[in-house]
Motif scaffolding. Sequence first.
Motif, PDB file in Angstrom:
ATOM      1  N   MET A  32       0.872  -1.194   0.000  1.00  0.00           N
ATOM      2  CA  MET A  32       0.000   0.000   0.000  1.00  0.00           C
ATOM      3  C   MET A  32       0.902   1.236   0.000  1.00  0.00           C
ATOM      4  O   MET A  32       1.917   1.253   0.655  1.00  0.00           O
ATOM      5  CB  MET A  32      -0.890  -0.009   1.264  1.00  0.00           C
TER       6      MET A  32
ATOM      7  N   ARG B 143     -13.805   5.897  -0.597  1.00  0.00           N
ATOM      8  CA  ARG B 143     -14.879   4.915  -0.540  1.00  0.00           C
ATOM      9  C   ARG B 143     -15.292   4.528   0.871  1.00  0.00           C
ATOM     10  O   ARG B 143     -16.325   3.897   1.085  1.00  0.00           O
ATOM     11  CB  ARG B 143     -14.518   3.667  -1.337  1.00  0.00           C
TER      12      ARG B 143
ATOM     13  N   VAL C  66     -10.795   2.010   7.854  1.00  0.00           N
ATOM     14  CA  VAL C  66     -11.056   0.569   8.033  1.00  0.00           C
ATOM     15  C   VAL C  66     -10.257   0.002   9.191  1.00  0.00           C
ATOM     16  O   VAL C  66     -10.273  -1.195   9.427  1.00  0.00           O
ATOM     17  CB  VAL C  66     -10.700  -0.217   6.756  1.00  0.00           C
ATOM     18  N   GLY C  67      -9.550   0.895   9.907  1.00  0.00           N
ATOM     19  CA  GLY C  67      -8.827   0.360  11.057  1.00  0.00           C
ATOM     20  C   GLY C  67      -7.469   1.025  11.226  1.00  0.00           C
ATOM     21  O   GLY C  67      -7.091   1.910  10.462  1.00  0.00           O
ATOM     22  N   ALA C  68      -6.749   0.545  12.241  1.00  0.00           N
ATOM     23  CA  ALA C  68      -5.359   0.978  12.411  1.00  0.00           C
ATOM     24  C   ALA C  68      -4.585   0.513  11.187  1.00  0.00           C
ATOM     25  O   ALA C  68      -5.063  -0.330  10.432  1.00  0.00           O
ATOM     26  CB  ALA C  68      -4.784   0.340  13.674  1.00  0.00           C
ATOM     27  N   ASP C  69      -3.385   1.059  11.006  1.00  0.00           N
ATOM     28  CA  ASP C  69      -2.531   0.588   9.910  1.00  0.00           C
ATOM     29  C   ASP C  69      -1.807  -0.664  10.416  1.00  0.00           C
ATOM     30  O   ASP C  69      -0.886  -0.579  11.229  1.00  0.00           O
ATOM     31  CB  ASP C  69      -1.527   1.677   9.521  1.00  0.00           C
ATOM     32  N   ILE C  70      -2.227  -1.812   9.921  1.00  0.00           N
ATOM     33  CA  ILE C  70      -1.751  -3.102  10.446  1.00  0.00           C
ATOM     34  C   ILE C  70      -0.234  -3.210  10.322  1.00  0.00           C
ATOM     35  O   ILE C  70       0.443  -3.861  11.087  1.00  0.00           O
ATOM     36  CB  ILE C  70      -2.433  -4.268   9.701  1.00  0.00           C
TER      37      ILE C  70
ATOM     38  N   PHE D 211       2.100  -2.559  13.364  1.00  0.00           N
ATOM     39  CA  PHE D 211       2.165  -3.370  14.595  1.00  0.00           C
ATOM     40  C   PHE D 211       3.570  -3.914  14.813  1.00  0.00           C
ATOM     41  O   PHE D 211       3.947  -4.257  15.912  1.00  0.00           O
ATOM     42  CB  PHE D 211       1.187  -4.530  14.513  1.00  0.00           C
TER      43      PHE D 211
ATOM     44  N   GLY E   4     -10.185  -0.062  14.284  1.00  0.00           N
ATOM     45  CA  GLY E   4      -9.913   1.255  14.851  1.00  0.00           C
ATOM     46  C   GLY E   4     -10.771   2.344  14.245  1.00  0.00           C
ATOM     47  O   GLY E   4     -11.024   3.366  14.878  1.00  0.00           O
TER      48      GLY E   4
ATOM     49  N   GLU F  12     -13.813   2.201  16.204  1.00  0.00           N
ATOM     50  CA  GLU F  12     -13.488   2.674  17.562  1.00  0.00           C
ATOM     51  C   GLU F  12     -13.407   4.195  17.604  1.00  0.00           C
ATOM     52  O   GLU F  12     -13.865   4.831  18.544  1.00  0.00           O
ATOM     53  CB  GLU F  12     -12.174   2.041  18.023  1.00  0.00           C
TER      54      GLU F  12
ATOM     55  N   GLU G 152     -10.742  -7.460  14.499  1.00  0.00           N
ATOM     56  CA  GLU G 152      -9.394  -7.682  15.022  1.00  0.00           C
ATOM     57  C   GLU G 152      -9.111  -9.143  15.344  1.00  0.00           C
ATOM     58  O   GLU G 152      -7.989  -9.599  15.231  1.00  0.00           O
ATOM     59  CB  GLU G 152      -9.151  -6.837  16.269  1.00  0.00           C
TER      60      GLU G 152
ATOM     61  N   PRO H 275      -9.923  -5.288  19.658  1.00  0.00           N
ATOM     62  CA  PRO H 275     -10.011  -3.837  19.501  1.00  0.00           C
ATOM     63  C   PRO H 275      -9.179  -3.173  20.617  1.00  0.00           C
ATOM     64  O   PRO H 275      -9.502  -3.321  21.794  1.00  0.00           O
ATOM     65  CB  PRO H 275     -11.505  -3.554  19.668  1.00  0.00           C
ATOM     66  N   GLY H 276      -8.111  -2.483  20.230  1.00  0.00           N
ATOM     67  CA  GLY H 276      -7.179  -1.966  21.247  1.00  0.00           C
ATOM     68  C   GLY H 276      -7.264  -0.462  21.413  1.00  0.00           C
ATOM     69  O   GLY H 276      -6.381   0.157  21.972  1.00  0.00           O
TER      70      GLY H 276
ATOM     71  N   ARG I  66      -2.859 -10.330  -0.275  1.00  0.00           N
ATOM     72  CA  ARG I  66      -2.907  -9.115  -1.107  1.00  0.00           C
ATOM     73  C   ARG I  66      -1.673  -8.971  -1.977  1.00  0.00           C
ATOM     74  O   ARG I  66      -1.738  -8.514  -3.091  1.00  0.00           O
ATOM     75  CB  ARG I  66      -3.160  -7.917  -0.203  1.00  0.00           C
TER      76      ARG I  66
ATOM     77  N   LYS J  39      -0.302  -9.080  -6.908  1.00  0.00           N
ATOM     78  CA  LYS J  39       0.590  -8.163  -7.632  1.00  0.00           C
ATOM     79  C   LYS J  39       1.337  -8.962  -8.692  1.00  0.00           C
ATOM     80  O   LYS J  39       2.379  -9.561  -8.439  1.00  0.00           O
ATOM     81  CB  LYS J  39       1.545  -7.495  -6.655  1.00  0.00           C
TER      82      LYS J  39
HETATM   83  N1  T1G Z   1      -3.836  -1.520   7.435  1.00  0.00           N
HETATM   84  C1  T1G Z   1      -2.950  -1.433   6.426  1.00  0.00           C
HETATM   85  N2  T1G Z   1      -3.243  -1.687   5.126  1.00  0.00           N
HETATM   86  C2  T1G Z   1      -4.515  -2.058   4.856  1.00  0.00           C
HETATM   87  C3  T1G Z   1      -5.503  -2.185   5.859  1.00  0.00           C
HETATM   88  C4  T1G Z   1      -5.111  -1.889   7.198  1.00  0.00           C
HETATM   89  N3  T1G Z   1      -5.983  -1.948   8.199  1.00  0.00           N
HETATM   90  N4  T1G Z   1      -6.663  -2.592   5.256  1.00  0.00           N
HETATM   91  C5  T1G Z   1      -6.398  -2.691   3.943  1.00  0.00           C
HETATM   92  N5  T1G Z   1      -5.120  -2.364   3.709  1.00  0.00           N
HETATM   93  C6  T1G Z   1      -4.468  -2.313   2.398  1.00  0.00           C
HETATM   94  C7  T1G Z   1      -4.387  -3.668   1.739  1.00  0.00           C
HETATM   95  O1  T1G Z   1      -3.223  -4.359   2.160  1.00  0.00           O
HETATM   96  C8  T1G Z   1      -4.328  -3.272   0.271  1.00  0.00           C
HETATM   97  O2  T1G Z   1      -2.995  -2.805   0.030  1.00  0.00           O
HETATM   98  C9  T1G Z   1      -5.231  -2.041   0.194  1.00  0.00           C
HETATM   99  O3  T1G Z   1      -5.285  -1.530   1.535  1.00  0.00           O
HETATM  100  C10 T1G Z   1      -6.639  -2.369  -0.276  1.00  0.00           C
HETATM  101  O4  T1G Z   1      -7.118  -3.399   0.609  1.00  0.00           O
HETATM  102  C11 T1G Z   1      -6.300  -0.674  17.140  1.00  0.00           C
HETATM  103  C12 T1G Z   1      -5.850  -3.166  16.174  1.00  0.00           C
HETATM  104  C13 T1G Z   1     -11.400  -3.030   4.316  1.00  0.00           C
HETATM  105  C14 T1G Z   1     -12.533  -5.149   3.629  1.00  0.00           C
HETATM  106  O5  T1G Z   1      -8.707  -5.786   9.854  1.00  0.00           O
HETATM  107  O6  T1G Z   1     -10.489  -6.237   5.624  1.00  0.00           O
HETATM  108  O7  T1G Z   1      -7.792  -1.502  13.734  1.00  0.00           O
HETATM  109  O8  T1G Z   1      -2.534  -4.469  -1.810  1.00  0.00           O
HETATM  110  O9  T1G Z   1      -7.231  -5.132  -1.211  1.00  0.00           O
HETATM  111  O10 T1G Z   1     -10.620  -5.939  -1.055  1.00  0.00           O
HETATM  112  O11 T1G Z   1      -8.306  -1.813  17.474  1.00  0.00           O
HETATM  113  O12 T1G Z   1      -8.969  -4.211   3.222  1.00  0.00           O
HETATM  114  O13 T1G Z   1      -3.172  -2.106  -2.340  1.00  0.00           O
HETATM  115  O14 T1G Z   1      -0.930  -2.604  -1.328  1.00  0.00           O
HETATM  116  O15 T1G Z   1      -8.159  -5.591   1.123  1.00  0.00           O
HETATM  117  O16 T1G Z   1     -11.642  -3.577  -0.995  1.00  0.00           O
HETATM  118  C15 T1G Z   1      -8.665  -3.797  11.740  1.00  0.00           C
HETATM  119  C16 T1G Z   1      -8.531  -4.953   7.142  1.00  0.00           C
HETATM  120  C17 T1G Z   1      -7.225  -3.449  11.744  1.00  0.00           C
HETATM  121  C18 T1G Z   1      -9.590  -4.433   8.124  1.00  0.00           C
HETATM  122  C19 T1G Z   1     -11.335  -3.719   1.956  1.00  0.00           C
HETATM  123  N6  T1G Z   1      -9.187  -3.655  10.394  1.00  0.00           N
HETATM  124  N7  T1G Z   1      -8.878  -4.624   5.763  1.00  0.00           N
HETATM  125  O17 T1G Z   1     -11.109  -4.828   1.126  1.00  0.00           O
HETATM  126  O18 T1G Z   1      -9.294  -3.916  -0.413  1.00  0.00           O
HETATM  127  S1  T1G Z   1      -6.488  -3.647  13.326  1.00  0.00           S
HETATM  128  C20 T1G Z   1      -9.119  -4.696   9.532  1.00  0.00           C
HETATM  129  C21 T1G Z   1      -9.837  -5.353   5.112  1.00  0.00           C
HETATM  130  C22 T1G Z   1      -7.194  -2.417  14.228  1.00  0.00           C
HETATM  131  C23 T1G Z   1      -7.452  -1.354  16.443  1.00  0.00           C
HETATM  132  C24 T1G Z   1      -7.094  -2.561  15.696  1.00  0.00           C
HETATM  133  C25 T1G Z   1     -10.057  -4.981   3.664  1.00  0.00           C
HETATM  134  C26 T1G Z   1     -11.346  -4.203   3.425  1.00  0.00           C
HETATM  135  P1  T1G Z   1      -2.354  -3.003  -1.460  1.00  0.00           P
HETATM  136  P2  T1G Z   1      -7.920  -4.639   0.015  1.00  0.00           P
HETATM  137  P3  T1G Z   1     -10.725  -4.586  -0.427  1.00  0.00           P
END
Ligand code: T1G
Length: 703
Positions: free
Chosen positions: A1, A61, A65-69, A72, A106, A109, A129, A136-137, A280, A284
């Motif tokens: 990403m 869109r 969708v959350g923290a930047d995984i 971590f 996140g 949250e 999470e 959820p942190g 993901r 590529k």
């Molecule tokens: N962090 C970093 N990169 C992410 C990301 C994330 N949370 N979600 C998606 N990406 C990147 C993904 O790798 C891809 O990158 C691009 O975005 C498009 O994603 C503190 C601890 C939302 C359903 O678990 O489930 O918040 O390939 O291909 O098919 O409590 O993305 O383009 O380089 O998946 O349309 C919690 C994870 C995080 C949601 C969209 N949130 N994401 O699906 O696109 S932990 C998640 C998804 C957290 C807090 C906690 C899906 C999507 P690239 P994509 P998509």
Amino acid sequence: MKQAPKHPVRLERQGNVSLIVIENPPVNALGAAVRRGIAAALNAALSNDKTDAVVIAANGRTFPVGADIREFDMAPQQPSLSQLCSLVEDARKPVIAAIQGTALGGGLELAMAAHYRIASKDARMGLPEIKLGTLPGAGGTQRLPRLIGPELALDMMLTGSQVSAGIAAEMGLIDLVTSNDLRAEAVAFARSVKEPRPTSQNRTHLSDGSAYMATVAARRAQVKMELGADALAPNKIIDCVESALLLPVETGLQVERSAFEDCIASRESAGLRHAFFAERAAAKFPEAAEAKPEPVDRIAIVGGGLMGSGIAIAALQSGFAVTLVEQGESGVNAALERIGAFYERSVAKGRLSEAQGAAALTHLQLTNKLDGLGEADLIIEAVAEDFDLKAGILSEIGSLAKPDAVIATNTSYLDLAALAATTGRAANTIGLHFFAPAQSNALVEIGVHDTASPQAVMTGLGFVRALGKTAVRARVHAGFGSGYIGNAILEAYRHAADLMLEDGATPAQIDGAMRSFGFRLGPYQVADMSGLDIAYARRKSKPRDPEARYVEIADKMVEQGWLGQKSGRGYYIYIDGQRQGVPNGDVLKLIAEHRAKLGITPRKFTDRDIRDRILLAIVNAGARLLGEGVAARPSDIDTVMIHGFGYPRGRGGPMMDADATTPSIIASRLSILAPEEPTLWGAAPVLTMLAQERQKFADLNTA
Ligand code: T1G
């Protein structure tokens, strides 16, 4: 990403309402730069006398969708998401979150820390999470139970499932659902409220009554039964909700922080996060630099057996028009029956409405004639795994398809280049190896031979992604006939198991050892399920490798008519069609006679011996596929093995596992290998290659 833009957060004003607008494509992940931007914008808005309320919104869109995984595994950067959420919640002016798309983790949250939440009608939200082995942190385990009660909160957090905006409103999570312009509605709502809503601090903990505690106890018992007492993230989530019931929110947030850190540090969370990015990264393809996918509206499938019907269902479910060709009236009826049964089951289970099922079937055209193929943009051959049969069909397809149609063969083992040549248009012919059951298994290997055009490859990739499936590229060279990535590794896995079977282990012991490793089924249970005759035919169709010891046990079983579940007996005996068999004593006798004939004195194997030898065989085969360029990166092998063969997802896949376990096995346990077993495909180069590929993979993710 891509990295976050320089200024991923803007502060706008509409009269007395300040708008904090997040812009961090593609999914507005809440990385450090975004968090800093929101904190700065919030402070500016709150210190502006002209601002009476604040809206947090996101461009693109989706709401975050959350923290930047990816963060971590890096040093924490301030403000943490939890600190940011507390800043939002403690704001002395009303803060309204405007949610579109999927507010997850996140992101949700952050919205729960706001005082009010407005959502678009088609928005969805959840706390997934647990799918990353964590929880959820950023206050979610404390705020969600206070908003919707512990039962619903535990449901959402323990399953990681999403809810629609409408359901969320019914639960009390969302204040207003709108079909109008979301931002305008949020500003209007902001103008209508005068005070911030009571925050979690004022919303005292929920300890009114033992009923809630009964809920927590029941959930803990359920988790223990289903996942085992040491399932870390689920039990930590329950601990956090218990804190929300019994303790002030400040203490609850501390409990959550510590629980979150324990989970993130776990091997399982590392594996699950690796698997998330591996899927993901697999998409590529190098061909993307040369071509874009051609649009595919109408597809044709030749072969309406289990596989062909499954592909047809997957395509219908994704809105494609499908022509399914099967030979003869009975073939067509059987295919229709198979597809119809799927929709009847889906409606019966409430997964689809009657109308949806009926509508899907209107896009299906069944025929026993090939002549309707001319309109198809993509034609998939899915007949039995027999070279001559496939070649004949592909040759006819090649003569009937329109000039720019892409042709795909579903072969999993046969020589792709040779099959592509039979269509007369090899450049437009690729492999699309769907994993059974095709209607639900996420994995498709895209076979790329020497002369496949980037256009055809990218069109195949576009189609697979349109099905919502995970594509993995397998670059196969002429003559490479042992099954792309997954089946090539499965062959090595089975060979390692068969050597131990011949040398002293039993099918049940090997299966048990692999189940305890985390596979849902062991190799002999899988063999019984797939049918021993299928593998038998494949073995007989290939020249024997003079270097490798050939184990004849499975051949002898097939020659006895023991074909597995389909014949009621294989390695196991299946009574009244049960799927769970009991060990077949006759097989043990056959193995004993076989060993005696070969003069083999059975030796003892520990479960660890079995697991280590099979892991080494898998990694060895994976390293060979990397070395020969069949697999582009180790994580592609992980993705194939997780989705295609049930490799435990929490371990991240065999190549991630190898990083953690192979060096110690190589250092101390190569002696467990049978003398003629290939030691790790040049042990040192394998590990060097894995390290190089892993670095490339890591760079890719931080690019
Ligand atoms: N962090 C970093 N990169 C992410 C990301 C994330 N949370 N979600 C998606 N990406 C990147 C993904 O790798 C891809 O990158 C691009 O975005 C498009 O994603 C503190 C601890 C939302 C359903 O678990 O489930 O918040 O390939 O291909 O098919 O409590 O993305 O383009 O380089 O998946 O349309 C919690 C994870 C995080 C949601 C969209 N949130 N994401 O699906 O696109 S932990 C998640 C998804 C957290 C807090 C906690 C899906 C999507 P690239 P994509 P998509």
